[in-house]
Design an enzyme around this catalytic site. Structure first.
Site, PDB file in Angstrom:
ATOM      1  CE  LYS A   9       0.956   1.374   4.368  1.00  0.00           C
ATOM      2  NZ  LYS A   9       1.683   2.499   4.800  1.00  0.00           N
ATOM      3  CB  SER A 103       0.224  -6.858   2.426  1.00  0.00           C
ATOM      4  OG  SER A 103      -0.613  -7.146   1.340  1.00  0.00           O
ATOM      5  CG  ASP A 135      -1.076   0.031   7.926  1.00  0.00           C
ATOM      6  OD1 ASP A 135      -1.963   0.880   8.122  1.00  0.00           O
ATOM      7  OD2 ASP A 135       0.071   0.308   7.538  1.00  0.00           O
TER       8      ASP A 135
HETATM    9  C1  SUD Z   1       2.407   4.433   9.570  1.00  0.00           C
HETATM   10  C2  SUD Z   1       1.481   3.442   8.910  1.00  0.00           C
HETATM   11  C3  SUD Z   1       0.572   4.196   7.906  1.00  0.00           C
HETATM   12  O1  SUD Z   1      -0.145   3.342   7.093  1.00  0.00           O
HETATM   13  O2  SUD Z   1       2.118   2.443   8.162  1.00  0.00           O
HETATM   14  P1  SUD Z   1       3.646   1.875   7.994  1.00  0.00           P
HETATM   15  O3  SUD Z   1       4.589   2.995   7.821  1.00  0.00           O
HETATM   16  O4  SUD Z   1       3.939   1.063   9.226  1.00  0.00           O
HETATM   17  O5  SUD Z   1       3.591   1.015   6.758  1.00  0.00           O
HETATM   18  C4  SUD Z   1       0.523   2.774   9.954  1.00  0.00           C
HETATM   19  O6  SUD Z   1      -0.186   3.763  10.689  1.00  0.00           O
HETATM   20  C5  SUD Z   1       1.233   1.857  10.902  1.00  0.00           C
HETATM   21  O7  SUD Z   1       0.478   0.713  11.068  1.00  0.00           O
HETATM   22  P2  SUD Z   1       1.119  -0.682  11.602  1.00  0.00           P
HETATM   23  O8  SUD Z   1       2.497  -0.838  11.042  1.00  0.00           O
HETATM   24  O9  SUD Z   1       0.114  -1.758  11.371  1.00  0.00           O
HETATM   25  O10 SUD Z   1       1.264  -0.331  13.122  1.00  0.00           O
HETATM   26  P3  SUD Z   1       1.033  -1.234  14.441  1.00  0.00           P
HETATM   27  O11 SUD Z   1       1.806  -2.501  14.297  1.00  0.00           O
HETATM   28  O12 SUD Z   1      -0.412  -1.304  14.792  1.00  0.00           O
HETATM   29  O13 SUD Z   1       1.742  -0.304  15.526  1.00  0.00           O
HETATM   30  C6  SUD Z   1       3.125  -0.160  15.633  1.00  0.00           C
HETATM   31  C7  SUD Z   1       3.390   1.015  16.576  1.00  0.00           C
HETATM   32  O14 SUD Z   1       3.139   2.256  15.884  1.00  0.00           O
HETATM   33  C8  SUD Z   1       2.484   3.196  16.729  1.00  0.00           C
HETATM   34  N1  SUD Z   1       1.166   3.560  16.155  1.00  0.00           N
HETATM   35  C9  SUD Z   1       0.597   2.804  15.185  1.00  0.00           C
HETATM   36  C10 SUD Z   1      -0.619   3.155  14.627  1.00  0.00           C
HETATM   37  C11 SUD Z   1      -1.250   4.335  15.117  1.00  0.00           C
HETATM   38  N2  SUD Z   1      -2.421   4.736  14.626  1.00  0.00           N
HETATM   39  N3  SUD Z   1      -0.671   5.069  16.098  1.00  0.00           N
HETATM   40  C12 SUD Z   1       0.547   4.705  16.624  1.00  0.00           C
HETATM   41  O15 SUD Z   1       1.063   5.395  17.504  1.00  0.00           O
HETATM   42  C13 SUD Z   1       2.366   2.538  18.097  1.00  0.00           C
HETATM   43  O16 SUD Z   1       3.496   2.930  18.836  1.00  0.00           O
HETATM   44  C14 SUD Z   1       2.482   1.059  17.793  1.00  0.00           C
HETATM   45  O17 SUD Z   1       3.022   0.351  18.868  1.00  0.00           O
END
Ligand code: SUD
Ligand code: ADP
Length: 288
Positions: A9, A103, A135
């Site tokens: 994504k 994913s 995600d």
């Molecule tokens: C930033 C994003 C944007 O799409 O993606 P990535 O860069 O990881 O791909 C997402 O919000 C990432 O989602 P994901 O990677 O599933 O995060 P999670 O495992 O749920 O959380 C990992 C950590 O990120 C922080 N976290 C995550 C989601 C959120 N809305 N707020 C947070 O503060 C928290 O500290 C959590 O412990």
């Protein structure tokens, strides 16, 4: 043996509204899937074991793998006796802001639903996915959506205007938790999410380009200034608009002419090893 594609994504917008008492951040993100995908194959086994097979040394092959966690969750929730061998052919760069692990988890949930005849709806699979990571719900649906809450509340959107996406990942990995942890919510310059949705709904490519925005750029740019350079290079080679995806460090550029895609691709390849030219997938996934 069952094969499931697990697409990456990108975030067209990523806004943070506030920090929640549970330490997550309340977000508003427009996300879309692109045709860069891991390939997952699933083979049921009688001994009850969950096995992860991957040729990539950076992919954990135990309970830390999100695909493992997806299989464990399905087994425990529905009392499944069988195990599964999960082979992950990795194409999506790791720790890149492209949700590769999420994913893989989503594809495993959908695949096991089919393999073990569970008849779960896509909404039920997305709800299970939210227990693995923020995600994963989006990845279960795929396509294009507005994600709210901590990212797990999904509202479907139409496919965005057709264009090319050039992705470039610098040779660094970024921790999502560290980036959210470094964000100062006060004084943020918020992207215009409503305008992005309007651009998608009216199929307006120029408005879409003008509406890209990601508040996490401020944090990742400070940690890794090479990400800003990459964005600037991409723009210089001819991208219509550029943005960092998720917590980074992958940067993407949107381009509406095929001729310019190869110019940007070849230009970036000179100093960045991981460059991909892909299309937006747009449409939602069906069940595996
Ligand atoms: C930033 C994003 C944007 O799409 O993606 P990535 O860069 O990881 O791909 C997402 O919000 C990432 O989602 P994901 O990677 O599933 O995060 P999670 O495992 O749920 O959380 C990992 C950590 O990120 C922080 N976290 C995550 C989601 C959120 N809305 N707020 C947070 O503060 C928290 O500290 C959590 O412990
Ligand atoms: N199936 C998987 N593929 C890749 N990484 C995984 C997987 N399962 C767990 N991980 C772990 O998740 C971390 C984040 O990876 P990934 O999902 O690729 O990035 P991002 O959160 O930036 O989208 C990695 O450092 C890795 O250790």
């Amino acid at each position: 043996m069952l094969y499931v594609k697990a697409p990456a994504k990108i975030n067209l917008t990523l806004d943070v509204l506030y920090k929640r008492p549970d330490n997550y951040h309340e977000v508003e993100m427009v996300m879309t899937t692109v045709d860069l995908a891991d390939r997952i194959s699933l083979e049921s086994r009688e001994d009850g074991v969950i096995e992860i097979i991957s040729t990539d040394n950076f992919v954990p092959n135990d309970h830390r793998n999100f695909a493992y966690q997806a299989a464990r969750l399905i087994k425990d929730t529905y009392g499944i006796r069988q195990g599964v061998s999960i082979t992950i052919e990795k194409e999506i760069p790791i720790a890149a802001g492209l949700a590769g692990g999420s994913s893989d988890a989503a594809a495993t949930l959908k695949g096991l639903n089919e393999l073990w005849n569970l008849n779960l709806s896509i909404d039920e699979l997305a709800e299970l996915g939210a227990k693995i990571g923020s995600d994963v719900s989006f990845c279960v649906y795929g396509g294009t959506a507005l994600a709210t809450g901590r990212g797990e509340k999904i509202q479907e959107l139409p496919a965005p205007p057709s264009c090319w996406v050039v992705l470039a990942k610098p040779k660094i990995g970024v921790s999502t938790a560290e980036v959210y942890g470094g964000l100062k919510v006060e004084g943020l310059e918020h992207p215009n999410t409503k305008q992005m949705i309007q651009a998608i709904e009216t199929d307006n490519y120029e408005l879409l380009c003008a509406s890209l925005g990601n508040v996490l750029e401020t944090v990742t740019f400070k940690l890794h200034p090479e990400v800003i350079m990459l964005k600037e290079q991409m723009r210089r080679f001819g991208a219509d608009a550029t943005l960092m995806s998720g917590s980074g460090p992958t940067v993407f550029g949107l381009v509406d002419s095929e001729a310019r895609v190869s110019r940007i691709y070849n230009g970036l390849r000179g100093f960045c090893e991981e460059v991909y030219a892909v299309r937006i997938l747009g449409e939602r996934n069906t069940l595996a």
